[in-house]
Design a protein around this motif. Structure first.
Motif, PDB file in Angstrom:
ATOM      1  N   CYS A 128      -1.043 -24.127 -18.757  1.00 11.34           N
ATOM      2  CA  CYS A 128      -2.311 -24.749 -19.155  1.00 11.34           C
ATOM      3  C   CYS A 128      -3.216 -23.625 -19.655  1.00 11.34           C
ATOM      4  O   CYS A 128      -4.181 -23.218 -18.985  1.00 11.34           O
ATOM      5  N   ARG A 129      -2.892 -23.096 -20.823  1.00  7.61           N
ATOM      6  CA  ARG A 129      -3.539 -21.876 -21.320  1.00  7.61           C
ATOM      7  C   ARG A 129      -5.022 -22.087 -21.608  1.00  7.61           C
ATOM      8  O   ARG A 129      -5.849 -21.217 -21.348  1.00  7.61           O
ATOM      9  N   THR A 130      -5.359 -23.246 -22.171  1.00 10.36           N
ATOM     10  CA  THR A 130      -6.763 -23.498 -22.494  1.00 10.36           C
ATOM     11  C   THR A 130      -7.610 -23.581 -21.232  1.00 10.36           C
ATOM     12  O   THR A 130      -8.705 -23.012 -21.161  1.00 10.36           O
ATOM     13  N   SER A 131      -7.114 -24.270 -20.234  1.00 12.41           N
ATOM     14  CA  SER A 131      -7.832 -24.352 -18.969  1.00 12.41           C
ATOM     15  C   SER A 131      -7.967 -22.978 -18.329  1.00 12.41           C
ATOM     16  O   SER A 131      -9.033 -22.620 -17.793  1.00 12.41           O
ATOM     17  N   ALA A 132      -6.890 -22.202 -18.371  1.00 13.10           N
ATOM     18  CA  ALA A 132      -6.933 -20.862 -17.797  1.00 13.10           C
ATOM     19  C   ALA A 132      -7.999 -20.014 -18.478  1.00 13.10           C
ATOM     20  O   ALA A 132      -8.768 -19.299 -17.819  1.00 13.10           O
ATOM     21  N   HIS A 133      -8.055 -20.095 -19.797  1.00 14.41           N
ATOM     22  CA  HIS A 133      -9.049 -19.320 -20.545  1.00 14.41           C
ATOM     23  C   HIS A 133     -10.465 -19.773 -20.204  1.00 14.41           C
ATOM     24  O   HIS A 133     -11.384 -18.948 -20.100  1.00 14.41           O
ATOM     25  N   ASN A 134     -10.652 -21.050 -20.022  1.00 14.83           N
ATOM     26  CA  ASN A 134     -11.987 -21.556 -19.662  1.00 14.83           C
ATOM     27  C   ASN A 134     -12.409 -21.092 -18.273  1.00 14.83           C
ATOM     28  O   ASN A 134     -13.559 -20.680 -18.064  1.00 14.83           O
ATOM     29  N   TYR A 135     -11.489 -21.157 -17.319  1.00 22.85           N
ATOM     30  CA  TYR A 135     -11.845 -20.772 -15.948  1.00 22.85           C
ATOM     31  C   TYR A 135     -12.091 -19.266 -15.841  1.00 22.85           C
ATOM     32  O   TYR A 135     -12.998 -18.832 -15.119  1.00 22.85           O
ATOM     33  N   ILE A 136     -11.295 -18.470 -16.539  1.00 21.46           N
ATOM     34  CA  ILE A 136     -11.544 -17.030 -16.468  1.00 21.46           C
ATOM     35  C   ILE A 136     -12.847 -16.690 -17.185  1.00 21.46           C
ATOM     36  O   ILE A 136     -13.542 -15.734 -16.818  1.00 21.46           O
ATOM     37  N   GLY A 137     -13.209 -17.489 -18.184  1.00 22.59           N
ATOM     38  CA  GLY A 137     -14.506 -17.295 -18.828  1.00 22.59           C
ATOM     39  C   GLY A 137     -15.655 -17.583 -17.865  1.00 22.59           C
ATOM     40  O   GLY A 137     -16.671 -16.870 -17.858  1.00 22.59           O
ATOM     41  N   GLN A 138     -15.497 -18.629 -17.041  1.00 24.86           N
ATOM     42  CA  GLN A 138     -16.506 -18.901 -16.014  1.00 24.86           C
ATOM     43  C   GLN A 138     -16.586 -17.757 -15.005  1.00 24.86           C
ATOM     44  O   GLN A 138     -17.673 -17.371 -14.562  1.00 24.86           O
ATOM     45  N   ALA A 139     -15.419 -17.199 -14.665  1.00 26.75           N
ATOM     46  CA  ALA A 139     -15.409 -16.080 -13.721  1.00 26.75           C
ATOM     47  C   ALA A 139     -16.130 -14.867 -14.300  1.00 26.75           C
ATOM     48  O   ALA A 139     -16.850 -14.168 -13.572  1.00 26.75           O
ATOM     49  N   VAL A 140     -15.941 -14.616 -15.592  1.00 24.28           N
ATOM     50  CA  VAL A 140     -16.629 -13.499 -16.240  1.00 24.28           C
ATOM     51  C   VAL A 140     -18.139 -13.667 -16.134  1.00 24.28           C
ATOM     52  O   VAL A 140     -18.871 -12.736 -15.754  1.00 24.28           O
ATOM     53  N   ARG A 141     -18.620 -14.862 -16.434  1.00 21.01           N
ATOM     54  CA  ARG A 141     -20.070 -15.092 -16.408  1.00 21.01           C
ATOM     55  C   ARG A 141     -20.620 -15.078 -14.986  1.00 21.01           C
ATOM     56  O   ARG A 141     -21.732 -14.606 -14.749  1.00 21.01           O
ATOM     57  N   MET A 142     -19.842 -15.579 -14.047  1.00 13.67           N
ATOM     58  CA  MET A 142     -20.259 -15.529 -12.653  1.00 13.67           C
ATOM     59  C   MET A 142     -20.383 -14.081 -12.190  1.00 13.67           C
ATOM     60  O   MET A 142     -21.360 -13.696 -11.532  1.00 13.67           O
ATOM     61  N   ALA A 143     -19.382 -13.261 -12.554  1.00 12.60           N
ATOM     62  CA  ALA A 143     -19.396 -11.857 -12.136  1.00 12.60           C
ATOM     63  C   ALA A 143     -20.527 -11.090 -12.799  1.00 12.60           C
ATOM     64  O   ALA A 143     -21.205 -10.271 -12.164  1.00 12.60           O
ATOM     65  N   MET A 144     -20.757 -11.341 -14.084  1.00 13.26           N
ATOM     66  CA  MET A 144     -21.820 -10.621 -14.785  1.00 13.26           C
ATOM     67  C   MET A 144     -23.193 -11.052 -14.289  1.00 13.26           C
ATOM     68  O   MET A 144     -24.118 -10.225 -14.198  1.00 13.26           O
ATOM     69  N   ALA A 145     -23.348 -12.322 -13.957  1.00 16.85           N
ATOM     70  CA  ALA A 145     -24.628 -12.786 -13.419  1.00 16.85           C
ATOM     71  C   ALA A 145     -24.936 -12.120 -12.090  1.00 16.85           C
ATOM     72  O   ALA A 145     -26.110 -11.927 -11.731  1.00 16.85           O
ATOM     73  N   GLN A 146     -23.890 -11.740 -11.362  1.00 15.40           N
ATOM     74  CA  GLN A 146     -24.065 -11.041 -10.091  1.00 15.40           C
ATOM     75  C   GLN A 146     -24.207  -9.534 -10.306  1.00 15.40           C
ATOM     76  O   GLN A 146     -24.460  -8.804  -9.360  1.00 15.40           O
ATOM     77  N   GLY A 147     -24.055  -9.079 -11.545  1.00 20.60           N
ATOM     78  CA  GLY A 147     -24.180  -7.655 -11.829  1.00 20.60           C
ATOM     79  C   GLY A 147     -22.955  -6.843 -11.489  1.00 20.60           C
ATOM     80  O   GLY A 147     -23.034  -5.612 -11.358  1.00 20.60           O
ATOM     81  N   MET A 148     -21.788  -7.490 -11.377  1.00 15.36           N
ATOM     82  CA  MET A 148     -20.577  -6.748 -11.021  1.00 15.36           C
ATOM     83  C   MET A 148     -20.121  -5.804 -12.128  1.00 15.36           C
ATOM     84  O   MET A 148     -19.314  -4.903 -11.867  1.00 15.36           O
ATOM     85  N   HIS A 149     -20.592  -6.003 -13.343  1.00 20.47           N
ATOM     86  CA  HIS A 149     -20.215  -5.130 -14.442  1.00 20.47           C
ATOM     87  C   HIS A 149     -21.060  -3.865 -14.485  1.00 20.47           C
ATOM     88  O   HIS A 149     -20.851  -3.003 -15.340  1.00 20.47           O
ATOM     89  N   THR A 150     -22.017  -3.727 -13.591  1.00 17.12           N
ATOM     90  CA  THR A 150     -22.909  -2.579 -13.572  1.00 17.12           C
ATOM     91  C   THR A 150     -22.490  -1.580 -12.491  1.00 17.12           C
ATOM     92  O   THR A 150     -21.594  -1.853 -11.684  1.00 17.12           O
ATOM     93  N   ARG A 151     -23.168  -0.458 -12.475  1.00 17.54           N
ATOM     94  CA  ARG A 151     -22.946   0.526 -11.420  1.00 17.54           C
ATOM     95  C   ARG A 151     -23.780   0.100 -10.213  1.00 17.54           C
ATOM     96  O   ARG A 151     -24.927   0.521 -10.039  1.00 17.54           O
ATOM     97  N   MET A 152     -23.214  -0.734  -9.371  1.00 12.54           N
ATOM     98  CA  MET A 152     -23.951  -1.332  -8.266  1.00 12.54           C
ATOM     99  C   MET A 152     -24.323  -0.266  -7.234  1.00 12.54           C
ATOM    100  O   MET A 152     -23.471   0.546  -6.829  1.00 12.54           O
TER     101      MET A 152
END
Length: 689
Positions: free
Chosen positions: A310-334
């Protein structure tokens, strides 16, 4: 007229005042006349003459033509590149010549890029779509392995049978397995699946840790196991409304997939736990109340979805994970001093798992990458075992290489101010920068008879060779189309440049390396039949093994042994219950039969030597286009990696030796203007756009 008898050169541009009064203008800003009179000097940019390349004009004309056709409804939005691209680039070139005066042609000759018309045939022209038998349409992403095979199969089928390929027997997204829920909240989902006993649960969790934990972070063991202890020692029903319970069901689904891979009919293993977790999943607002657990859950859902195709679903869910992580600032030097060491370490593990999965899944979809590395400052987490840190760092670098290949080689319309071969050259330079580091940091040692192959090392090496194939396989598509139209012209073109031969040789060697690694894993019982990445590597490499003899029929005698090994690996995956592998194998067999049919239908045998093993360039090879081949051909490039006629996959010798950084750079640096000129002309001549 000046005193020395020379005529003063007229400026190619004049300001508004001088033009209105029809007087000479110096062309400077401000001009001499306006400066003396202390007047404002204004130039009309629309009247300024500039020199542009012919390729730039052709590109603009093609875009205008596509826009006009789209507005008039002349082009179907569901048509593929190779079925509907009928515009002849020569017509555009003739039209552009009419708009350039002879003087402009002479002046622009020095500024024109001779490679400007060369594009990646897989990413140029209008977007390609394919319809499934149920009427649903799918976008053929430019860098997608699935899309590449569909394009090749459609091209070969149309050439062999003069009709469009029927989608009836083809595999499409979300059609392999059946999920016992339609995804609607109004529809009752499956009953709560039976939770295993404590010891059985530990067995499943350990299987997940071994199969996934070395490459991906799916759960924080300390916190997860503490909740597990509470679940089994107390009243488990009080925890069924928590995020942990959803997480628990997903881990059980993975565990079932690893230890009980056989599907029940068309239902994948562990699907009961997976679907129940989806049914209980709250909306994003509720998820964000515990962003670390929520991001881990989204990663689990994305990865399991990828496992069941289910490649499309997988891509959508990992996209949600990216935004969830970035909203928490995980992409920064915490900051550790504010958040604590444990939180920063866990966020680092989560972020790099999200990052890697997003890069790989986006590439498999053939879509633009969503994460800009400029904003990523997350440091590597620390592990008790230094080997884990090294593996994670290498995994991150390989995922970055994938994104760079997608950006450079598969850009929009095949252009990002670079031509296709030069983009390939840049991509190979990035790949070469990792070759020696990968060999030294995570060696394979396929030749060892006592110790086994590391599963982590094998995964990283498989990903590395996929990067090489991804960067070089558009050339195979190009020459396959030329081979179908004119076999003599194809082989003459190939023999015109040793450098292009070397690129194809690298592509084929990487495919053989992949088969060698997978075979070693198969022997040791480490072949992964539930996670999709071994299957993806096998699928990618087998396509290359099929295409190579189709381009050069003399390779037919040397490839059956490699294909036998590839199909044997497919058969083991199918025997373990992987139905996606069954569909992939059937499509490859269909491609094999179609290419064989085309090969048998050739009117006469080809006498040009095998371009993969050719040692000397043919004397005075015919030109593939109107551009003549220079008399002094480039010297053949020599490097140490030579193709094997027969696979040595049982430890008799070391086939795990890959090209060094210097050898890959030698191939990349050898690409010259000459190569891009004749490949460009060959693509124009055969309308590969």
């Amino acid at each position: 007229m000046a005193g020395d008898g020379r005529v003063a050169k007229r400026s190619s541009n004049a300001c508004v005042r001088c033009r209105r009064q029809k007087i000479k203008c110096s062309g400077s800003q401000p001009c001499d006349g306006c400066s003396k009179r202390k007047l404002s000097c204004i130039f009309n940019d629309r009247d300024q003459k500039i020199l542009v390349t012919r390729g730039y004009i052709m590109e603009l004309q093609q875009r205008i033509a596509l826009i006009e056709q789209s507005e008039k409804g002349q082009r179907s939005p569901f048509s593929s590149n190779f079925d509907t691209q009928t515009n002849d680039p020569k017509d555009h070139e003739d039209a552009s010549l009419d708009r350039i005066t002879p003087k402009d042609q002479d002046e622009s000759q020095d500024y024109e890029d001779p490679d400007s018309s060369l594009t990646n045939p897989l990413s140029s022209g209008p977007p390609a779509f394919m319809a499934a038998a149920n009427g649903r349409t799918f976008y053929l992403g430019t860098s997608s392995n699935w899309s590449f095979t569909r394009r090749i199969l459609s091209l070969a089928h149309h050439h062999a049978y003069q009709e469009a390929l029927s989608p009836e027997a083809l595999l499409f997204d979300e059609m392999t397995y059946e999920l016992p829920w339609d995804g609607l909240r109004t529809t009752p989902g499956p009953d709560v699946p039976v939770v295993p006993t404590r010891d059985h649960t530990m067995y499943l969790i350990n299987a997940v840790k071994f199969r996934c934990g070395q490459l991906y972070h799916l759960f924080e063991e300390g916190e997860f196991m503490a909740s597990l202890q509470e679940f089994y020692s107390g009243d488990g029903h009080t925890m069924t409304n928590s995020l942990w319970y959803i997480h628990f069901l997903l881990i059980l689904a993975f565990g079932k997939g690893f230890v009980q891979p056989k599907a029940q009919g068309k239902k994948p293993p562990g699907v009961g736990y997976f679907v129940k977790a989806l049914q209980l999943l709250p909306d994003p607002g509720a998820l964000y109340r515990d962003p670390m657990v929520a991001t881990e859950i989204l990663c689990c859902i994305a990865l399991y979805s990828q496992c069941i195709d289910c490649r499309t679903s997988a891509h959508n869910y990992i996209g949600q994970a990216v935004r969830m992580a970035m909203a928490q600032g995980m992409h920064t030097r915490m900051p550790v001093e504010d958040l604590g060491h444990d939180t920063v370490q866990r966020c680092g593990k989560i972020w790099w798992t999200v990052y890697i999965l997003d890069r790989e899944m986006t590439s498999l979809m053939g879509l633009p990458q969503s994460i800009n590395d400029r904003y990523v400052q997350t440091q590597l987490p620390t592990f008790s075992d230094q080997a884990e840190t090294v593996s994670l760092e290498m995994h991150i670098k390989l995922s970055q290489i994938i994104a760079e290949v997608n950006t450079k080689v598969y850009a929009i319309d095949g252009r990002i101010n670079r031509t296709f071969l030069l983009s390939t050259k840049a991509a190979l330079a990035n790949i070469a920068s990792l070759a020696d580091e990968l060999r030294e940091a995570v060696p394979l040692h396929l030749d060892r008879e006592v110790s086994g192959v590391s599963r982590t090392s094998a995964s990283l090496h498989l990903l590395y060779h996929q990067c090489i194939i991804l960067a070089t396989r558009p050339l195979l598509f190009c020459f396959l189309k030329i081979q179908f139209e004119s076999p003599e012209s194809c082989l003459a073109s190939l023999n015109a440049s040793r450098n292009v031969q070397n690129l194809m040789q690298m592509c084929l060697e990487s495919a053989q390396h992949i088969i060698s690694i997978l075979h070693s894993l198969q022997i040791q019982g480490l072949l992964e039949t539930f996670l999709p990445f071994d299957l993806e590597s096998l699928f990618v490499s087998t396509v290359i093994l099929l295409l190579s003899p189709a381009i050069d029929p003399r390779l037919l005698d040397s490839h059956p042994s490699w294909l036998e090994k590839a199909y044997a690996i497919f058969d083991e995956m199918i025997g373990d219950g992987n139905q996606v592998a069954s569909f992939r194998r059937s499509e490859l067999q269909r491609l094999d039969e179609t290419l064989s049919c085309i090969s048998r239908g050739q009117s006469r045998p080809l006498t040009v030597p095998n371009f993969f093993h050719q040692t000397d360039v043919l004397p005075n090879p015919p030109s593939p286009s109107s551009t003549s081949i220079p008399e002094s051909m480039p010297q053949p490039l020599q490097y140490n990696a030579l193709l094997r006629q027969d696979p040595v996959l049982d430890g008799e010798c070391d086939f795990g030796t890959m090209l060094t950084s210097a050898e890959i750079m030698a191939v990349a640096d050898s690409i010259e203007t000459f190569d891009t000129e004749w490949v460009s002309n060959a693509m124009v001549e055969h309308s590969i756009w």
